[in-house]
Design a protein around this motif. Structure first.
Motif, PDB file in Angstrom:
ATOM      1  N   ASP A  97       0.884  -1.209   0.019  1.00  0.00           N
ATOM      2  CA  ASP A  97       0.189   0.051  -0.008  1.00  0.00           C
ATOM      3  C   ASP A  97       1.018   1.372  -0.007  1.00  0.00           C
ATOM      4  O   ASP A  97       2.172   1.153   0.314  1.00  0.00           O
ATOM      5  N   SER A  98       0.179   2.361  -0.529  1.00  0.00           N
ATOM      6  CA  SER A  98       1.115   3.673  -0.305  1.00  0.00           C
ATOM      7  C   SER A  98       1.389   3.983   1.170  1.00  0.00           C
ATOM      8  O   SER A  98       0.801   3.816   1.956  1.00  0.00           O
ATOM      9  N   ILE A  99       2.684   4.730   1.023  1.00  0.00           N
ATOM     10  CA  ILE A  99       3.098   4.858   2.422  1.00  0.00           C
ATOM     11  C   ILE A  99       3.525   6.409   2.313  1.00  0.00           C
ATOM     12  O   ILE A  99       4.304   6.913   1.457  1.00  0.00           O
ATOM     13  N   SER A 100       2.840   7.169   3.442  1.00  0.00           N
ATOM     14  CA  SER A 100       2.968   8.642   3.498  1.00  0.00           C
ATOM     15  C   SER A 100       4.350   8.985   4.002  1.00  0.00           C
ATOM     16  O   SER A 100       5.155   8.200   4.602  1.00  0.00           O
ATOM     17  N   LEU A 101       4.628  10.202   3.838  1.00  0.00           N
ATOM     18  CA  LEU A 101       5.870  10.660   4.345  1.00  0.00           C
ATOM     19  C   LEU A 101       6.111  10.628   5.538  1.00  0.00           C
ATOM     20  O   LEU A 101       7.043  10.224   6.235  1.00  0.00           O
ATOM     21  N   HIS A 102       4.907  10.741   6.512  1.00  0.00           N
ATOM     22  CA  HIS A 102       5.273  10.631   7.925  1.00  0.00           C
ATOM     23  C   HIS A 102       5.509   9.296   8.379  1.00  0.00           C
ATOM     24  O   HIS A 102       6.182   8.885   9.325  1.00  0.00           O
ATOM     25  N   GLN A 103       4.761   8.196   7.763  1.00  0.00           N
ATOM     26  CA  GLN A 103       4.823   6.837   7.846  1.00  0.00           C
ATOM     27  C   GLN A 103       6.375   6.532   7.309  1.00  0.00           C
ATOM     28  O   GLN A 103       7.005   5.555   8.110  1.00  0.00           O
ATOM     29  N   ALA A 104       6.932   6.995   6.431  1.00  0.00           N
ATOM     30  CA  ALA A 104       8.238   6.648   6.010  1.00  0.00           C
ATOM     31  C   ALA A 104       9.108   7.238   7.044  1.00  0.00           C
ATOM     32  O   ALA A 104      10.191   6.416   7.444  1.00  0.00           O
ATOM     33  N   HIS A 105       9.026   8.392   7.451  1.00  0.00           N
ATOM     34  CA  HIS A 105       9.874   8.916   8.652  1.00  0.00           C
ATOM     35  C   HIS A 105       9.989   7.789   9.842  1.00  0.00           C
ATOM     36  O   HIS A 105      10.996   7.701  10.193  1.00  0.00           O
ATOM     37  N   LEU A 106       8.937   7.548  10.357  1.00  0.00           N
ATOM     38  CA  LEU A 106       8.771   6.593  11.456  1.00  0.00           C
ATOM     39  C   LEU A 106       9.407   5.000  11.130  1.00  0.00           C
ATOM     40  O   LEU A 106      10.266   4.874  11.966  1.00  0.00           O
ATOM     41  N   LEU A 107       9.261   4.562   9.947  1.00  0.00           N
ATOM     42  CA  LEU A 107       9.884   3.555   9.539  1.00  0.00           C
ATOM     43  C   LEU A 107      11.513   3.670   9.605  1.00  0.00           C
ATOM     44  O   LEU A 107      12.310   2.978  10.161  1.00  0.00           O
ATOM     45  N   PHE A 108      11.930   4.598   8.768  1.00  0.00           N
ATOM     46  CA  PHE A 108      13.410   5.032   8.696  1.00  0.00           C
ATOM     47  C   PHE A 108      14.087   5.477   9.982  1.00  0.00           C
ATOM     48  O   PHE A 108      15.229   5.107  10.164  1.00  0.00           O
ATOM     49  N   GLU A 124       5.699   0.931  -1.962  1.00  0.00           N
ATOM     50  CA  GLU A 124       5.115   1.957  -2.564  1.00  0.00           C
ATOM     51  C   GLU A 124       5.030   3.482  -1.856  1.00  0.00           C
ATOM     52  O   GLU A 124       4.200   3.733  -1.176  1.00  0.00           O
ATOM     53  N   PHE A 125       6.316   4.120  -1.831  1.00  0.00           N
ATOM     54  CA  PHE A 125       6.159   5.150  -1.088  1.00  0.00           C
ATOM     55  C   PHE A 125       5.771   6.398  -1.874  1.00  0.00           C
ATOM     56  O   PHE A 125       5.900   6.460  -2.924  1.00  0.00           O
ATOM     57  N   GLU A 126       5.129   7.309  -1.281  1.00  0.00           N
ATOM     58  CA  GLU A 126       4.566   8.590  -1.778  1.00  0.00           C
ATOM     59  C   GLU A 126       5.665   9.421  -2.726  1.00  0.00           C
ATOM     60  O   GLU A 126       6.966   9.302  -2.035  1.00  0.00           O
ATOM     61  N   PRO A 127       5.528   9.728  -3.880  1.00  0.00           N
ATOM     62  CA  PRO A 127       6.563  10.444  -4.600  1.00  0.00           C
ATOM     63  C   PRO A 127       6.981  11.728  -3.940  1.00  0.00           C
ATOM     64  O   PRO A 127       6.391  12.776  -4.042  1.00  0.00           O
ATOM     65  N   CYS A 128       8.224  11.880  -3.319  1.00  0.00           N
ATOM     66  CA  CYS A 128       8.547  12.944  -2.307  1.00  0.00           C
ATOM     67  C   CYS A 128      10.159  12.641  -2.349  1.00  0.00           C
ATOM     68  O   CYS A 128      10.676  11.764  -1.988  1.00  0.00           O
ATOM     69  N   GLU A 129      10.896  13.934  -2.688  1.00  0.00           N
ATOM     70  CA  GLU A 129      12.211  13.654  -2.553  1.00  0.00           C
ATOM     71  C   GLU A 129      12.679  13.733  -1.022  1.00  0.00           C
ATOM     72  O   GLU A 129      13.910  13.024  -0.792  1.00  0.00           O
ATOM     73  N   ASP A 130      11.989  14.262  -0.240  1.00  0.00           N
ATOM     74  CA  ASP A 130      12.208  14.103   1.144  1.00  0.00           C
ATOM     75  C   ASP A 130      12.511  12.677   1.630  1.00  0.00           C
ATOM     76  O   ASP A 130      13.211  12.499   2.643  1.00  0.00           O
ATOM     77  N   ILE A 131      11.553  11.707   1.133  1.00  0.00           N
ATOM     78  CA  ILE A 131      11.658  10.455   1.467  1.00  0.00           C
ATOM     79  C   ILE A 131      13.073   9.757   1.051  1.00  0.00           C
ATOM     80  O   ILE A 131      13.790   9.138   1.955  1.00  0.00           O
TER      81      ILE A 131
END
Length: 502
Positions: free
Chosen positions: A153-164, A181-188
């Motif tokens: 499923d799509s992973i939001s920027l906040h969720q990616a920050h928690l995981l990383f 499937e991470f949201e398209p964002c350079e910050d991720i």
């Protein structure tokens, strides 16, 4: 009732729409068993033997024929969490795939599994709360040593920050397989680069091209320059490719710590890609990588060989399902003073019989090669005549370096019987009989050679033939062995004294 020592796996299924779980236990025997005596009333896992737990969100995902000889029991998440907390042992693996609204009981179970599993596999995770609990589980001092995260499923920027964040500061994580499937964002991409740079315990890293596409150069540079990663894998879907100039830049450095490099379904591409920073390449080839795997990569053979050619000290090569039809490009790795390859694993589905025959004719010249594994589709084995076997038997008996040959369905018991002694002699030290070796081997060392030949264990090739041995991309697994063989000493002495070969 079954003794707890017979339990080999524990599978937990979250039933859709119900606050209950079903435990599935597989046993070593094939008899119907009663699980109640193992867990009911005690709220504790068996003290021995439980190795795997699977939590899923839909019972329809399971194959019903898998339960024909096993026992079941219904438990809620609270009870299961208590069982995990009271158990003194760790699970080898915990697999989670949950498709329902995440409940507090499930979150508690997630943290408990993170604490009790050596390997944690996540196939689906929903909601910020679940990602926060996963982060908390990774940050535990006794958290998982291996994380396999393949979220669909799509992973939001906040969720990616928690995981990383959990990956960056985990005190126990040593292996990471990451896809999603991470949201398209350079910050991720920048966050992932930062988290990899902060984790100094990672030894093995496997990333999907979906992840690398966020910042392929930055992620690979960080993974090979700022971490202690020894094994790097990149996997995709056959249509993905990765530029060779980036691979060359990040791998061909004197300070590269990698020992294993793997490509799964990713084709090396000759298309040039502009580099964001200064090129780090200070050498033409890599001297640290000892093992390389290229799997399920349908591309021109020259590109595969160009990738393998980056590694000048490669000892183990795994080529599988790549459509390779010509083996001659492997000659520089196998023949000559610069040859270093000791183990070759090759799927021979597309290789012509004439090329196989030519390979074996060159076998006595391959002084470094110790292990050869040919794997194929059983249906393709009938396309080969028996003529190549005569050439192979003769070549193996003349080779003084090859210690193990596994040909899958290509070979039969007669082939094994005709080559077993020769392969055992090579393992016993037959190389010392060569003229160039004998000139530098003092006579007073021969007792040591014979003593070693009498005491080491030898591969049981008939067992290999009957029970197909699993291979992994980190190298070849240990082969079945038998007891020591005194006859190897006899044949070595005979060849030394009489000069008569097999």
């Amino acid at each position: 009732c079954v003794s707890p020592s017979t339990v080999t796996a524990l599978k937990v299924v979250q039933l859709s729409g119900k606050k209950a779980t079903m435990i599935y236990v597989s046993f070593r025997n094939e008899d119907h068993c009663n699980l109640n005596h193992l867990v009911e009333g005690s709220n504790a896992l068996p003290d021995h033997g439980v190795s795997k737990m699977i939590v899923r969100g839909d019972i329809s995902d399971l194959h019903t024929n898998a339960f024909t000889r096993n026992a079941f029991m219904h438990l809620d998440c609270d009870t299961l969490t208590q069982m995990l907390k009271q158990s003194p042992n760790k699970l080898r693996c915990a697999y989670l795939e949950h498709r329902e609204n995440v409940s507090p009981e499930y979150l508690a179970l997630l943290i408990s599994l993170s604490n009790k599993a050596e390997t944690l596999q996540i196939q689906q995770l929903e909601g910020d709360a679940a990602y926060s609990c996963l982060m908390a589980g990774l940050l535990q001092s006794d958290g998982p040593r291996k994380l396999v995260f393949r979220c669909r499923d799509s992973i939001s920027l906040h969720q990616a920050h928690l995981l990383f964040k959990g990956i960056a500061f985990s005190p126990s994580l040593e292996t990471l397989l990451l896809s999603g499937e991470f949201e398209p964002c350079e910050d991720i991409g920048r966050t992932l680069v930062d988290s990899l740079g902060r984790n100094r315990r990672l030894k093995r890293l496997e990333l999907s091209m979906d992840i690398l596409d966020m910042d392929v150069e930055g992620i690979l540079r960080t993974a090979t320059l700022e971490t202690q990663v020894q094994s790097l894998g990149i996997f995709g879907s056959e249509v993905d490719d990765i530029p060779l100039n980036i691979l060359r830049d990040v791998l061909c450095r004197e300070d590269c710590p990698l020992e294993q490099f793997n490509l799964f379904g990713v084709a090396p591409s000759s298309r040039p890609v502009a580099m964001n920073g200064d090129e780090l390449n200070t050498t033409l080839v890599n001297s640290s990588v000892k093992g390389c795997s290229v799997i399920n990569t349908i591309v021109d053979c020259s590109r595969i060989m160009e990738t393998i050619g980056l590694f000048q000290s490669i000892e183990t090569l795994f080529l599988f399902d790549n459509g390779i039809s010509d083996l001659s490009p492997l000659d520089p790795l196998l023949i000559g003073s610069n040859a270093t390859l000791k183990s070759l694993v090759l799927s021979a589905d597309d290789v012509e019989e004439t090329d196989v025959i030519e390979f074996f004719r060159k076998l006595p010249e391959m002084k470094c090669l110790r292990h050869v594994f040919f794997w194929e589709d059983p249906d393709d084995a009938d396309n080969y005549s028996h003529s190549w076997k005569d050439v192979a038997v003769d070549a193996i008996r003349r080779s003084k370096s090859l210690e193990c040959f596994e040909g899958g369905h290509f070979v039969d018991e007669n082939f094994v019987d005709e080559t077993k002694v020769a392969l055992s002699l090579n393992r016993g030290g037959r190389r010392a009989l060569e003229v160039e070796s004998s000139s530098v081997l003092p006579a007073n060392l021969w007792p040591r050679v014979l003593e070693r030949a009498a005491n080491i264990v030898y591969c049981d090739y008939s067992t290999i033939y009957e029970e197909e041995e699993e291979l992994c991309c980190e190298g070849l697994k240990s082969l079945p062995v038998e007891s020591t063989r005194v006859d190897v000493v006899f044949w070595l002495l005979r060849e030394k004294m009489v000069g008569q070969c097999l």
